[in-house]
Design an enzyme around this catalytic site. Structure first.
Site, PDB file in Angstrom:
ATOM      1  N   ASP A 138       6.464 -11.275   7.059  1.00  0.00           N
ATOM      2  CA  ASP A 138       7.515 -10.816   7.981  1.00  0.00           C
ATOM      3  C   ASP A 138       7.103 -11.155   9.417  1.00  0.00           C
ATOM      4  OD1 ASP A 138       6.610  -7.283   8.403  1.00  0.00           O
ATOM      5  OD2 ASP A 138       5.360  -9.039   8.014  1.00  0.00           O
TER       6      ASP A 138
ATOM      7  N   ASP B  38       1.135 -12.111  11.005  1.00  0.00           N
ATOM      8  CA  ASP B  38       1.522 -13.020   9.912  1.00  0.00           C
ATOM      9  C   ASP B  38       1.373 -14.467  10.388  1.00  0.00           C
ATOM     10  OD1 ASP B  38       3.469 -10.560  10.040  1.00  0.00           O
ATOM     11  OD2 ASP B  38       3.463 -11.144   7.929  1.00  0.00           O
TER      12      ASP B  38
ATOM     13  N   ASN C 168       8.715  -6.459   9.999  1.00  0.00           N
ATOM     14  CA  ASN C 168       8.527  -6.355  11.455  1.00  0.00           C
ATOM     15  C   ASN C 168       9.845  -6.503  12.203  1.00  0.00           C
ATOM     16  OD1 ASN C 168       5.712  -5.977  11.683  1.00  0.00           O
ATOM     17  ND2 ASN C 168       5.388  -8.132  11.174  1.00  0.00           N
TER      18      ASN C 168
ATOM     19  N   THR D 258       2.071 -10.646   3.269  1.00  0.00           N
ATOM     20  CA  THR D 258       1.543  -9.954   4.452  1.00  0.00           C
ATOM     21  C   THR D 258       2.613  -9.092   5.122  1.00  0.00           C
ATOM     22  OG1 THR D 258       2.031 -11.923   5.786  1.00  0.00           O
ATOM     23  CG2 THR D 258      -0.226 -11.686   4.924  1.00  0.00           C
TER      24      THR D 258
ATOM     25  N   PHE E 115       2.465   0.566   7.575  1.00  0.00           N
ATOM     26  CA  PHE E 115       3.829   0.061   7.730  1.00  0.00           C
ATOM     27  C   PHE E 115       4.327  -0.707   6.496  1.00  0.00           C
ATOM     28  CE2 PHE E 115       7.486  -1.241  10.123  1.00  0.00           C
ATOM     29  CZ  PHE E 115       7.757  -2.537   9.730  1.00  0.00           C
ATOM     30  N   ASN E 116       3.589  -1.713   6.034  1.00  0.00           N
ATOM     31  CA  ASN E 116       4.094  -2.568   4.952  1.00  0.00           C
ATOM     32  C   ASN E 116       4.420  -1.765   3.695  1.00  0.00           C
ATOM     33  OD1 ASN E 116       3.931  -4.892   6.455  1.00  0.00           O
ATOM     34  ND2 ASN E 116       1.911  -5.487   5.676  1.00  0.00           N
TER      35      ASN E 116
ATOM     36  N   HIS F  57      -4.283  -7.926  11.455  1.00  0.00           N
ATOM     37  CA  HIS F  57      -4.253  -7.421  10.076  1.00  0.00           C
ATOM     38  C   HIS F  57      -4.087  -8.531   9.030  1.00  0.00           C
ATOM     39  CE1 HIS F  57      -3.585  -3.343  11.738  1.00  0.00           C
ATOM     40  NE2 HIS F  57      -2.657  -3.872  12.496  1.00  0.00           N
ATOM     41  N   ASP F  58      -3.018  -9.307   9.173  1.00  0.00           N
ATOM     42  CA  ASP F  58      -2.616 -10.205   8.082  1.00  0.00           C
ATOM     43  C   ASP F  58      -3.596 -11.337   7.838  1.00  0.00           C
ATOM     44  OD1 ASP F  58       0.854  -9.856   9.064  1.00  0.00           O
ATOM     45  OD2 ASP F  58      -0.362  -8.673   7.689  1.00  0.00           O
TER      46      ASP F  58
HETATM   47  O1  RIB Z   1       0.507  -2.443   9.396  1.00  0.00           O
HETATM   48  C1  RIB Z   1       0.296  -3.786   9.740  1.00  0.00           C
HETATM   49  C2  RIB Z   1       1.240  -4.669   8.987  1.00  0.00           C
HETATM   50  O2  RIB Z   1       2.588  -4.364   9.326  1.00  0.00           O
HETATM   51  C3  RIB Z   1       1.070  -6.154   9.328  1.00  0.00           C
HETATM   52  O3  RIB Z   1       1.401  -6.931   8.216  1.00  0.00           O
HETATM   53  C4  RIB Z   1       2.084  -6.369  10.414  1.00  0.00           C
HETATM   54  O4  RIB Z   1       2.533  -7.728  10.499  1.00  0.00           O
HETATM   55  C5  RIB Z   1       3.203  -5.500   9.929  1.00  0.00           C
HETATM   56  O5  RIB Z   1       3.923  -6.235   8.945  1.00  0.00           O
HETATM   57 CA    CA Z   2       3.091  -8.670   8.439  1.00  0.00          CA
END
Ligand code: RIB
Ligand code: CA
Length: 315
Positions: A14, A19, A43, A127, A168-169, A241-242
């Site tokens: 996303d 990403d 996102n 991701t 979040f994801n 993160h990704d």
């Molecule tokens: O929490 C971080 C994740 O949420 C990452 O993948 C960021 O791109 C969002 O998608």
């Molecule tokens: Ca992401």
């Protein structure tokens, strides 16, 4: 140099700044053969993440087919993060207009076709929310044995970042995550336990920029923008993160892993979207995920720098 047998992968995300950086690292790796790119709403809206995917692929010269996922999670309403990634989902540097068109089939059908046509098992690297992966498993159970491994970014055994308990994801589509984590497929989980340690510091942004090619310039500006939200939260660097999910596949030696049983909380006022890791083995359930708990931060930053170097001088 002997011919390295490349690992066939599908990128699903996303984009999203992290990403985008993950895809820069993936495309630069001589170990990976990117067979397809699919997008998911997370996102930002699906339209925006798909437009961003096309621009990223244009920037890095990734000519894999691109297809759109579902416009919303399996059962819940979309949840976007403009406070983190901006109104476009990839605010910051100006990017080239996309050269890559979107396939006229869905992300699930592109994934299914890619799996069907491959003579090797394929590794999936989601991701963003796991909506597309879950949809694939629901609609094409016969293709499960063509999936080698799922390297995903999401969750967190110790804490969340969108609620105190949920990352979040996973929170965007907890039912999808539940389907994936109960699929029986090998999963490597790059959750907040490790990604919050995968900090790229402002002095590292300058090192990326100093590489001096177009991709390096753009990645440094993505890092600058992505850091704005985090700096205001008291971070000393940007948690990319990704890119940890990709790094776990191509450079596992810089990380520490632990096999755990992970359940997904799909209900609850305070804990919906939590990845509940059985750290002390109290459930007696077999582990269903290899959870990443540690990373060599400096080596991670070097990987990002080496990746942008791979785009040469005129990228
Ligand atoms: O929490 C971080 C994740 O949420 C990452 O993948 C960021 O791109 C969002 O998608
Ligand atoms: Ca992401």
């Amino acid at each position: 140099m002997e011919n390295i047998k490349k690992i066939p992968v599908i990128l699903d995300g996303d984009p999203g700044h992290d990403d985008a950086i993950a895809w820069v690292v993936a495309k630069a790796s001589p170990l990976l053969d990117i067979r397809a790119v699919t997008t998911v709403c997370g996102n930002q809206t699906l339209e925006k993440t798909t437009y961003n995917a096309r621009r990223i692929c244009t920037l890095i010269g990734l000519e894999a087919p691109i297809a759109k996922g579902r416009p919303r999670p399996l059962f819940t309403d979309p949840m976007v993060a403009p406070n983190v990634h901006g109104q476009t989902g990839l605010d910051g540097p100006v990017l080239p207009e996309p050269k890559m068109e979107v396939q006229d089939i869905s992300a699930v059908e592109l994934m299914a076709r890619t799996l069907q046509e491959s003579d090797q098992k394929i590794t999936l690297i989601p991701t963003g929310p796991l909506t597309t992966i879950a949809s694939l498993l629901l609609t094409h159970p016969e293709l499960k044995d063509k999936i080698a491994h799922i390297y995903m970014m999401g969750g967190g055994i110790a804490y969340g970042n969108w609620t105190p308990a949920a990352e979040f994801n996973i929170l965007v589509d907890p039912e999808a995550a539940d389907i994936v984590f109960n699929s029986g497929l090998p999963i490597t989980m790059a959750g907040l336990d490790v990604t919050e340690k995968a900090l790229v510091f402002p002095e590292d942004f300058a090192r990326v920029k100093a590489v001096g090619n177009k991709v390096a310039e753009v990645v440094s500006e993505w890092l600058e923008f992505f850091y704005i939200f985090h700096k205001n939260k008291g971070y000393t660097g940007a948690p990319v993160h990704d890119a940890v999910a990709v790094a776990a596949l191509i450079k596992p030696e810089i990380m520490q892993f632990r096999d755990l049983h992970v359940d997904i909380e799909t209900h609850g006022e305070f804990c919906k979207g939590t990845t509940v890791g059985d750290v002390f083995g109290v459930t007696g359930k077999e582990p269903n995920a290899r959870v990443i708990l540690g990373i060599d931060r400096e080596a991670f930053v070097e990987l990002i720098i080496d990746s942008v170097k791979a785009y040469g001088e005129d990228a």
